[in-house]
Design a protein around this motif. Structure first.
Motif, PDB file in Angstrom:
ATOM      1  N   GLN A 163       0.879  -1.175   0.000  1.00  0.00           N
ATOM      2  CA  GLN A 163       0.000   0.000   0.000  1.00  0.00           C
ATOM      3  C   GLN A 163       0.912   1.219   0.000  1.00  0.00           C
ATOM      4  OE1 GLN A 163      -3.172  -0.028  -0.382  1.00  0.00           O
ATOM      5  NE2 GLN A 163      -3.676   2.071   0.031  1.00  0.00           N
ATOM      6  N   GLY A 164       1.689   1.380  -1.049  1.00  0.00           N
ATOM      7  CA  GLY A 164       2.728   2.396  -1.111  1.00  0.00           C
ATOM      8  C   GLY A 164       2.258   3.825  -0.998  1.00  0.00           C
ATOM      9  N   SER A 165       0.951   4.042  -0.967  1.00  0.00           N
ATOM     10  CA  SER A 165       0.462   5.414  -0.823  1.00  0.00           C
ATOM     11  C   SER A 165       0.496   5.880   0.625  1.00  0.00           C
ATOM     12  CB  SER A 165      -0.961   5.533  -1.381  1.00  0.00           C
ATOM     13  OG  SER A 165      -1.838   4.684  -0.669  1.00  0.00           O
ATOM     14  N   VAL A 166       0.617   4.947   1.580  1.00  0.00           N
ATOM     15  CA  VAL A 166       0.664   5.306   3.002  1.00  0.00           C
ATOM     16  C   VAL A 166       2.120   5.436   3.443  1.00  0.00           C
ATOM     17  CG1 VAL A 166       0.047   4.608   5.344  1.00  0.00           C
ATOM     18  CG2 VAL A 166      -1.539   4.178   3.459  1.00  0.00           C
ATOM     19  N   VAL A 167       2.444   6.612   3.962  1.00  0.00           N
ATOM     20  CA  VAL A 167       3.801   6.894   4.423  1.00  0.00           C
ATOM     21  C   VAL A 167       3.698   7.449   5.844  1.00  0.00           C
ATOM     22  CG1 VAL A 167       5.947   8.142   3.944  1.00  0.00           C
ATOM     23  CG2 VAL A 167       4.439   7.505   2.055  1.00  0.00           C
ATOM     24  N   LEU A 168       4.530   6.950   6.747  1.00  0.00           N
ATOM     25  CA  LEU A 168       4.601   7.449   8.115  1.00  0.00           C
ATOM     26  C   LEU A 168       5.969   8.062   8.353  1.00  0.00           C
ATOM     27  CD1 LEU A 168       3.009   4.485  10.112  1.00  0.00           C
ATOM     28  CD2 LEU A 168       1.921   6.640   9.478  1.00  0.00           C
ATOM     29  N   ALA A 169       6.000   9.113   9.176  1.00  0.00           N
ATOM     30  CA  ALA A 169       7.270   9.752   9.527  1.00  0.00           C
ATOM     31  C   ALA A 169       7.298  10.016  11.022  1.00  0.00           C
ATOM     32  CB  ALA A 169       7.441  11.054   8.753  1.00  0.00           C
ATOM     33  N   ALA A 170       8.297   9.468  11.683  1.00  0.00           N
ATOM     34  CA  ALA A 170       8.515   9.725  13.105  1.00  0.00           C
ATOM     35  C   ALA A 170       9.513  10.876  13.219  1.00  0.00           C
ATOM     36  CB  ALA A 170       9.058   8.476  13.800  1.00  0.00           C
ATOM     37  N   THR A 171       9.100  11.954  13.888  1.00  0.00           N
ATOM     38  CA  THR A 171       9.928  13.154  13.961  1.00  0.00           C
ATOM     39  C   THR A 171      10.042  13.633  15.402  1.00  0.00           C
ATOM     40  OG1 THR A 171       8.199  14.840  13.808  1.00  0.00           O
ATOM     41  CG2 THR A 171       8.890  13.807  11.738  1.00  0.00           C
ATOM     42  N   GLU A 172      10.890  14.629  15.593  1.00  0.00           N
ATOM     43  CA  GLU A 172      11.023  15.239  16.920  1.00  0.00           C
ATOM     44  C   GLU A 172       9.757  16.002  17.314  1.00  0.00           C
ATOM     45  OE1 GLU A 172      13.652  14.834  18.985  1.00  0.00           O
ATOM     46  OE2 GLU A 172      14.533  13.506  17.483  1.00  0.00           O
ATOM     47  N   LYS A 173       8.923  16.305  16.341  1.00  0.00           N
ATOM     48  CA  LYS A 173       7.682  17.041  16.608  1.00  0.00           C
ATOM     49  C   LYS A 173       6.448  16.149  16.597  1.00  0.00           C
ATOM     50  CE  LYS A 173       9.338  21.546  15.150  1.00  0.00           C
ATOM     51  NZ  LYS A 173       9.106  22.716  14.300  1.00  0.00           N
ATOM     52  N   GLY A 174       6.629  14.836  16.476  1.00  0.00           N
ATOM     53  CA  GLY A 174       5.507  13.915  16.514  1.00  0.00           C
ATOM     54  C   GLY A 174       5.488  12.970  15.331  1.00  0.00           C
ATOM     55  N   LEU A 175       4.376  12.231  15.221  1.00  0.00           N
ATOM     56  CA  LEU A 175       4.188  11.246  14.157  1.00  0.00           C
ATOM     57  C   LEU A 175       3.291  11.849  13.083  1.00  0.00           C
ATOM     58  CD1 LEU A 175       4.597   8.295  13.202  1.00  0.00           C
ATOM     59  CD2 LEU A 175       2.478   7.746  14.405  1.00  0.00           C
ATOM     60  N   TYR A 176       3.724  11.738  11.835  1.00  0.00           N
ATOM     61  CA  TYR A 176       2.979  12.266  10.692  1.00  0.00           C
ATOM     62  C   TYR A 176       2.611  11.120   9.763  1.00  0.00           C
ATOM     63  CZ  TYR A 176       4.476  16.945  12.060  1.00  0.00           C
ATOM     64  OH  TYR A 176       4.677  18.111  12.748  1.00  0.00           O
ATOM     65  N   GLY A 182       2.907  10.837   0.094  1.00  0.00           N
ATOM     66  CA  GLY A 182       3.734  11.933   0.582  1.00  0.00           C
ATOM     67  C   GLY A 182       3.389  13.309   0.080  1.00  0.00           C
ATOM     68  N   ASN A 183       2.294  13.467  -0.635  1.00  0.00           N
ATOM     69  CA  ASN A 183       1.939  14.802  -1.123  1.00  0.00           C
ATOM     70  C   ASN A 183       1.321  15.672  -0.033  1.00  0.00           C
ATOM     71  OD1 ASN A 183       2.863  14.334  -3.775  1.00  0.00           O
ATOM     72  ND2 ASN A 183       0.999  13.204  -4.220  1.00  0.00           N
ATOM     73  N   ASN A 184       0.507  15.074   0.837  1.00  0.00           N
ATOM     74  CA  ASN A 184      -0.132  15.788   1.945  1.00  0.00           C
ATOM     75  C   ASN A 184       0.083  15.001   3.227  1.00  0.00           C
ATOM     76  OD1 ASN A 184      -1.701  18.004   0.471  1.00  0.00           O
ATOM     77  ND2 ASN A 184      -2.305  16.158  -0.649  1.00  0.00           N
ATOM     78  N   TRP A 185       0.233  15.728   4.337  1.00  0.00           N
ATOM     79  CA  TRP A 185       0.573  15.111   5.612  1.00  0.00           C
ATOM     80  C   TRP A 185      -0.372  15.579   6.710  1.00  0.00           C
ATOM     81  CZ3 TRP A 185       4.576  11.581   6.031  1.00  0.00           C
ATOM     82  CH2 TRP A 185       5.401  11.461   4.909  1.00  0.00           C
ATOM     83  N   VAL A 186      -0.645  14.671   7.666  1.00  0.00           N
ATOM     84  CA  VAL A 186      -1.442  14.973   8.848  1.00  0.00           C
ATOM     85  C   VAL A 186      -0.626  14.553  10.060  1.00  0.00           C
ATOM     86  CG1 VAL A 186      -3.546  14.390  10.124  1.00  0.00           C
ATOM     87  CG2 VAL A 186      -3.621  14.627   7.626  1.00  0.00           C
ATOM     88  N   GLN A 187      -0.591  15.411  11.065  1.00  0.00           N
ATOM     89  CA  GLN A 187       0.106  15.053  12.301  1.00  0.00           C
ATOM     90  C   GLN A 187      -0.827  14.198  13.157  1.00  0.00           C
ATOM     91  OE1 GLN A 187       1.258  18.295  14.900  1.00  0.00           O
ATOM     92  NE2 GLN A 187       2.985  17.114  15.657  1.00  0.00           N
ATOM     93  N   LEU A 188      -0.412  12.964  13.450  1.00  0.00           N
ATOM     94  CA  LEU A 188      -1.228  12.055  14.251  1.00  0.00           C
ATOM     95  C   LEU A 188      -1.012  12.278  15.737  1.00  0.00           C
ATOM     96  CD1 LEU A 188      -0.747   8.747  12.233  1.00  0.00           C
ATOM     97  CD2 LEU A 188      -2.629  10.401  12.085  1.00  0.00           C
ATOM     98  N   PHE A 189       0.237  12.425  16.127  1.00  0.00           N
ATOM     99  CA  PHE A 189       0.600  12.662  17.514  1.00  0.00           C
ATOM    100  C   PHE A 189       1.627  13.771  17.558  1.00  0.00           C
ATOM    101  CE2 PHE A 189      -0.328   8.091  17.163  1.00  0.00           C
ATOM    102  CZ  PHE A 189      -1.410   8.014  18.012  1.00  0.00           C
ATOM    103  N   GLY A 190       1.475  14.686  18.474  1.00  0.00           N
ATOM    104  CA  GLY A 190       2.424  15.766  18.618  1.00  0.00           C
ATOM    105  C   GLY A 190       3.231  15.601  19.894  1.00  0.00           C
ATOM    106  N   ILE A 191       4.001  16.603  20.178  1.00  0.00           N
ATOM    107  CA  ILE A 191       4.815  16.618  21.385  1.00  0.00           C
ATOM    108  C   ILE A 191       3.905  16.897  22.580  1.00  0.00           C
ATOM    109  CG2 ILE A 191       6.672  17.792  22.612  1.00  0.00           C
ATOM    110  CD1 ILE A 191       7.862  18.454  19.889  1.00  0.00           C
ATOM    111  N   VAL A 192       4.048  16.096  23.618  1.00  0.00           N
ATOM    112  CA  VAL A 192       3.277  16.309  24.835  1.00  0.00           C
ATOM    113  C   VAL A 192       4.103  17.194  25.743  1.00  0.00           C
ATOM    114  CG1 VAL A 192       2.240  15.202  26.833  1.00  0.00           C
ATOM    115  CG2 VAL A 192       2.184  14.057  24.603  1.00  0.00           C
TER     116      VAL A 192
END
Length: 195
Positions: A163-176, A182-192
């Motif tokens: 399902q190559g259309s789904v991309v996740l990114a773990a960052t210092e500012k949360g999970l996207y 990869g054209n549009n992104w939503v932040q799933l979890f942010g910094i607490v």
């Protein structure tokens, strides 16, 4: 009988006395044991590069560089991408024997800390650095910042197999998450933050 095993050891040459090994003898014994357990296998490693990397003024030069990230294409294992400490991306099309810089005109924010290759298309790849997530659709010839964010600090990028259309990114500012390759992104979890 355990005594025959102990007494037949090089560390215990006599049945009369037990020899207390020194540090070097223990080290040698451990090396011998590991060699026996591994079937005396050994590996040969060779430096493959990159040998010519940019310096802080972005001029091509011969300086030391650390590899921060590495990604191998599932659909074509000969295709590999490597992200470096000075913020360059190198691509190999022959299993890592040779590498070409594919990002000299791009700035990822010092250090390419995450890479991922699309599971079905080795020319489609993602790179993460402090300035966001970048995407190429042409084997690294052009990179587009698809999630621009100063100090994003990308730690990991994952493209869902099958399902190559789904991309996740773990960052210092949360999970996207992106659901459109990869054209549009939503932040799933942010910094607490504390209250």
């Amino acid at each position: 009988d355990w005594s025959s095993d102990v007494c037949s050891s090089d560390l215990f040459p006599s049945h009369d006395r037990v020899h207390m090994p020194n540090q070097q003898e223990w080290t040698d014994l451990l090396i011998q044991q590991k060699a026996k357990q591994s079937g005396n296998r050994s590996a040969n490693w060779s430096a493959l590069g990159p040998f010519f990397v940019s310096n802080p003024q972005f001029l091509q030069g011969k300086t030391q560089s650390n590899i921060y990230s590495l990604a191998v294409s599932n659909s074509n294992p000969q295709i590999m991408y490597a992200g470096t400490e000075p913020g360059e991306i190198y691509r190999s099309s022959n299993g890592g024997n040779t590498w070409d810089c594919v990002s000299m005109d791009d700035f990822f924010g010092y250090g390419v800390t995450a890479l991922a290759v699309h599971p079905g298309n080795p020319d489609l790849a993602f790179a993460g650095g402090n300035l966001g997530i970048f995407k190429t659709t042409d084997a690294g010839n052009q990179w587009t910042n698809v999630l621009p964010d100063n100090q994003l600090g990308v730690n990991e990028i994952w493209v869902q197999p099958g399902q190559g259309s789904v991309v996740l990114a773990a960052t210092e500012k949360g999970l996207y998450r992106s659901t459109d390759t990869g054209n549009n992104w939503v932040q799933l979890f942010g910094i607490v933050t504390g209250k």
